[in-house]
Design a protein around this motif. Structure first.
Motif, PDB file in Angstrom:
ATOM      1  N   UNK A  21      36.343  41.994  51.481  1.00 47.77           N
ATOM      2  CA  UNK A  21      34.860  41.608  51.685  1.00 47.77           C
ATOM      3  C   UNK A  21      34.585  40.933  50.020  1.00 47.77           C
ATOM      4  N   UNK A  22      34.948  41.552  49.041  1.00 49.38           N
ATOM      5  CA  UNK A  22      34.727  40.888  47.712  1.00 49.38           C
ATOM      6  C   UNK A  22      35.543  39.565  47.681  1.00 49.38           C
ATOM      7  N   UNK A  23      36.682  39.473  47.799  1.00 42.18           N
ATOM      8  CA  UNK A  23      37.475  38.403  47.437  1.00 42.18           C
ATOM      9  C   UNK A  23      37.430  37.324  48.569  1.00 42.18           C
ATOM     10  N   UNK A 114      31.451  32.840  33.748  1.00 43.43           N
ATOM     11  CA  UNK A 114      30.843  31.702  34.527  1.00 43.43           C
ATOM     12  C   UNK A 114      30.495  32.034  36.080  1.00 43.43           C
ATOM     13  N   UNK A 115      31.143  33.061  36.704  1.00 47.17           N
ATOM     14  CA  UNK A 115      31.043  33.506  37.739  1.00 47.17           C
ATOM     15  C   UNK A 115      29.689  34.246  37.910  1.00 47.17           C
ATOM     16  N   UNK A 116      29.747  35.230  37.009  1.00 49.04           N
ATOM     17  CA  UNK A 116      28.297  35.876  36.759  1.00 49.04           C
ATOM     18  C   UNK A 116      27.167  35.005  36.717  1.00 49.04           C
ATOM     19  N   UNK A 174      37.403  47.212  41.942  1.00 52.06           N
ATOM     20  CA  UNK A 174      36.561  46.629  42.985  1.00 52.06           C
ATOM     21  C   UNK A 174      35.646  45.234  42.356  1.00 52.06           C
ATOM     22  N   UNK A 175      35.501  45.554  41.165  1.00 52.72           N
ATOM     23  CA  UNK A 175      34.352  44.875  40.184  1.00 52.72           C
ATOM     24  C   UNK A 175      35.299  43.861  39.471  1.00 52.72           C
ATOM     25  N   UNK A 176      36.328  43.874  39.589  1.00 54.46           N
ATOM     26  CA  UNK A 176      37.216  42.722  38.686  1.00 54.46           C
ATOM     27  C   UNK A 176      37.061  41.546  39.370  1.00 54.46           C
ATOM     28  N   UNK A 177      36.771  41.498  40.418  1.00 52.07           N
ATOM     29  CA  UNK A 177      36.484  40.000  41.115  1.00 52.07           C
ATOM     30  C   UNK A 177      35.305  39.124  40.259  1.00 52.07           C
ATOM     31  N   UNK A 178      34.564  39.733  39.542  1.00 51.87           N
ATOM     32  CA  UNK A 178      33.530  38.850  38.942  1.00 51.87           C
ATOM     33  C   UNK A 178      34.295  38.286  37.575  1.00 51.87           C
ATOM     34  N   UNK A 179      35.472  38.844  37.486  1.00 47.43           N
ATOM     35  CA  UNK A 179      36.463  37.919  36.417  1.00 47.43           C
ATOM     36  C   UNK A 179      36.326  38.247  35.073  1.00 47.43           C
ATOM     37  N   UNK A 180      35.681  39.419  34.422  1.00 49.26           N
ATOM     38  CA  UNK A 180      35.650  39.600  33.144  1.00 49.26           C
ATOM     39  C   UNK A 180      36.158  41.114  32.757  1.00 49.26           C
ATOM     40  N   UNK A 186      33.226  48.746  32.235  1.00 45.57           N
ATOM     41  CA  UNK A 186      31.821  49.483  32.220  1.00 45.57           C
ATOM     42  C   UNK A 186      31.572  50.148  33.717  1.00 45.57           C
ATOM     43  N   UNK A 187      31.966  49.409  34.917  1.00 44.73           N
ATOM     44  CA  UNK A 187      31.808  50.087  36.075  1.00 44.73           C
ATOM     45  C   UNK A 187      33.014  51.264  35.961  1.00 44.73           C
ATOM     46  N   UNK A 188      33.956  51.284  35.419  1.00 44.59           N
ATOM     47  CA  UNK A 188      34.836  52.604  35.497  1.00 44.59           C
ATOM     48  C   UNK A 188      34.273  53.576  34.741  1.00 44.59           C
ATOM     49  N   UNK A 189      33.570  53.227  33.519  1.00 43.10           N
ATOM     50  CA  UNK A 189      32.582  54.373  32.740  1.00 43.10           C
ATOM     51  C   UNK A 189      31.749  54.881  33.662  1.00 43.10           C
ATOM     52  N   UNK A 190      30.918  53.918  34.329  1.00 41.13           N
ATOM     53  CA  UNK A 190      29.703  54.462  35.014  1.00 41.13           C
ATOM     54  C   UNK A 190      30.202  55.313  36.206  1.00 41.13           C
ATOM     55  N   UNK A 191      31.650  54.902  36.867  1.00 42.23           N
ATOM     56  CA  UNK A 191      32.080  55.746  37.838  1.00 42.23           C
ATOM     57  C   UNK A 191      32.510  57.043  37.539  1.00 42.23           C
TER      58      UNK A 191
END
Length: 233
Positions: A21-23, A114-116, A174-180, A186-191
């Motif tokens: 879905x993300x990709x 740029x994607x964000x 899963x959040x790596x699709x945002x490209x940074x 940060x999502x790993x830390x929050x996870x």
């Protein structure tokens, strides 16, 4: 196949579907409706696709695993505790995330956001899209990553630490699709923070509320403040 095997297949299925879905959801939607760029409508459809993944995972737990979707029994707490937990989790995640992003900016100097930046333009004054996006992220991601995946990893490896770290790692990937890099670290830390809370307190609703709050405040801030001024967050 034993129950642990079914758990492993369910985790793999969930992660693969979320990754697909993300990709690929935007190219597929664009091909179907002929849109050349991402619009508010196509983004809304992509969020619906994420809810479909939740439905598929729920049906898998019901008919293949033949057990409850949430392995951990929800514990109830007072209203005061719920509010305090959401606020504390929010502050830990926001300030911790800011520190990690600041370190990344310091060592890497600049990341391609740029994607964000492209996505944030979709939310300009579109409050329905903001709320729907935040609700989708808060409810679906927490139910899948913490509610479904984390306790099953823990049971497969008989290790609470494995449940925390693996679920957080998958959340970051899963959040790596945002490209940074920041959108992985940060999502790993929050996870990790959320998984530790879920392990101790067994309340997914608090995590959903906090996740919604993090995304909602961020998107509302981006709606009124130039993105470049929020880059550290």
């Amino acid at each position: 196949m034993g129950l642990n095997g079914k758990y492993a297949v369910g985790i793999l299925l969930t992660f693969m579907l979320l990754g697909i879905v993300m990709l690929y959801v935007f190219p597929v939607i664009s091909m179907i409706i002929g849109a050349k760029t991402i619009t508010g409508n196509t983004f809304s459809i992509s969020r619906v696709a994420i809810w479909v993944v939740l439905l598929i995972t729920f049906l898998y737990s019901l008919f293949i695993e033949k057990g409850p979707f949430l392995l951990k029994i929800e514990k109830k707490y007072s209203t005061a505790f719920n509010i305090k937990a959401v606020v504390i989790l929010y502050l830990v995640c926001v300030f911790g995330g800011a520190v990690f992003n600041g370190l990344i900016q310091f060592f890497i100097h600049k990341e391609d956001g740029s994607k964000i930046l492209q996505l944030t333009s979709l939310f300009k004054n579109d409050y329905f899209l903001i709320i729907f996006t935040c609700l989708t992220a808060g409810a679906v991601e927490e139910l899948l990553m913490r509610g479904y995946i984390q306790p099953r990893i823990e049971k497969i490896y008989n290790s609470p630490l494995a449940g925390i770290l693996v679920s957080a790692a998958l959340f970051g990937i899963l959040h790596s699709t945002y490209g940074t890099i920041g959108q992985v670290v940060v999502p790993f830390f929050i996870g990790v923070v959320f998984a530790m809370f879920y392990k101790k307190y067994s309340n997914i609703k608090i995590l959903i509320a906090c996740h919604f709050m993090i995304d909602f405040v961020t998107l509302m801030a981006m709606n009124f403040i130039d993105f470049k001024h929020l880059s550290v967050f």
